[in-house]
Design a protein around this motif. Structure first.
Motif, short mmCIF file in Angstrom:
data_model
loop_
_atom_site.label_atom_id
_atom_site.label_comp_id
_atom_site.label_asym_id
_atom_site.label_seq_id
_atom_site.Cartn_x
_atom_site.Cartn_y
_atom_site.Cartn_z
N ALA A 1 0.84 -1.19 0.00
CA ALA A 1 0.00 0.00 0.00
C ALA A 1 0.87 1.24 0.00
CB ALA A 1 -0.91 0.00 1.23
N GLU A 2 0.43 2.25 -0.75
CA GLU A 2 1.13 3.53 -0.77
C GLU A 2 0.15 4.64 -0.46
OE1 GLU A 2 3.36 4.29 -4.33
OE2 GLU A 2 4.81 2.71 -3.87
N GLY A 3 0.67 5.64 0.25
CA GLY A 3 -0.12 6.82 0.61
C GLY A 3 0.55 7.53 1.77
N ARG A 4 -0.21 8.37 2.44
CA ARG A 4 0.33 9.08 3.60
C ARG A 4 0.68 8.10 4.71
NH1 ARG A 4 -2.16 13.12 6.49
NH2 ARG A 4 -3.77 11.58 6.91
N ARG A 5 1.73 8.39 5.46
CA ARG A 5 2.18 7.49 6.53
C ARG A 5 1.06 7.21 7.53
NH1 ARG A 5 6.97 4.87 8.69
NH2 ARG A 5 6.13 3.87 10.54
N ALA A 6 0.32 8.24 7.92
CA ALA A 6 -0.76 8.06 8.90
C ALA A 6 -1.82 7.09 8.38
CB ALA A 6 -1.38 9.39 9.26
N ASP A 7 -2.14 7.18 7.10
CA ASP A 7 -3.15 6.28 6.52
C ASP A 7 -2.62 4.85 6.42
OD1 ASP A 7 -4.98 8.39 6.24
OD2 ASP A 7 -4.13 8.95 4.29
N CYS A 8 -1.36 4.70 6.07
CA CYS A 8 -0.76 3.36 6.05
C CYS A 8 -0.67 2.78 7.46
CB CYS A 8 0.62 3.40 5.39
SG CYS A 8 0.58 3.61 3.59
N ASP A 9 -0.35 3.62 8.44
CA ASP A 9 -0.34 3.18 9.84
C ASP A 9 -1.72 2.69 10.25
OD1 ASP A 9 2.32 3.48 10.68
OD2 ASP A 9 2.03 5.61 11.14
N ASN A 10 -2.76 3.41 9.83
CA ASN A 10 -4.14 3.00 10.15
C ASN A 10 -4.48 1.66 9.52
OD1 ASN A 10 -4.76 5.20 11.76
ND2 ASN A 10 -5.59 6.40 10.08
N LEU A 11 -4.07 1.45 8.27
CA LEU A 11 -4.32 0.16 7.61
C LEU A 11 -3.59 -0.95 8.36
CD1 LEU A 11 -5.57 -1.51 5.35
CD2 LEU A 11 -3.51 -1.04 3.99
N LEU A 12 -2.35 -0.71 8.72
CA LEU A 12 -1.57 -1.72 9.44
C LEU A 12 -2.25 -2.08 10.77
CD1 LEU A 12 0.96 -3.47 9.52
CD2 LEU A 12 2.17 -1.50 10.51
N ALA A 13 -2.75 -1.09 11.47
CA ALA A 13 -3.45 -1.34 12.73
C ALA A 13 -4.71 -2.16 12.50
CB ALA A 13 -3.78 -0.02 13.42
#
Length: 99
Positions: free
Chosen positions: A56-68
């Motif tokens: 996944a690519e995008g803003r770090r905060a959004d990728c962090d949310n997906l990971l969570a």
């Protein structure tokens, strides 16, 4: 107010290997839906060993949310562990696809 957008605005690439019972249960579809809600691009791919690879690519905060979300245990199937790697976005992805 600063004209410098800050490090969170630089796109990142999340590569996550999801281990567990995550194939044949709607996990890739669920991941795609969550990624699109977060405005991410990338893919969810089944592998022969039973893992699912998420890129996944995008803003770090959004990728962090997906990971969570992947690791929280509310996805279809059963996630044992998620192994994540981070890097700079390559910009070579469009949409979010299931493979």
């Amino acid at each position: 107010m600063s004209d410098n957008p800050g490090p969170d605005s630089d796109p990142v690439r999340l590569t996550a290997w999801v281990h567990g019972r995550v194939q044949g249960v709607g996990f890739r579809w669920w991941t795609r839906a969550r990624a699109l809600e977060l405005g991410l691009v990338g893919s969810a791919t089944n592998h022969a060993d039973g893992r699912v690879l998420i890129v996944a690519e995008g803003r770090r905060a959004d990728c962090d949310n997906l990971l969570a979300l992947l690791d929280r245990g509310r996805s279809p199937g059963h996630v044992d562990t998620v192994v994540a790697q981070w890097g700079p976005a390559r910009g070579d992805l469009t949409g979010f696809v299931e493979r």
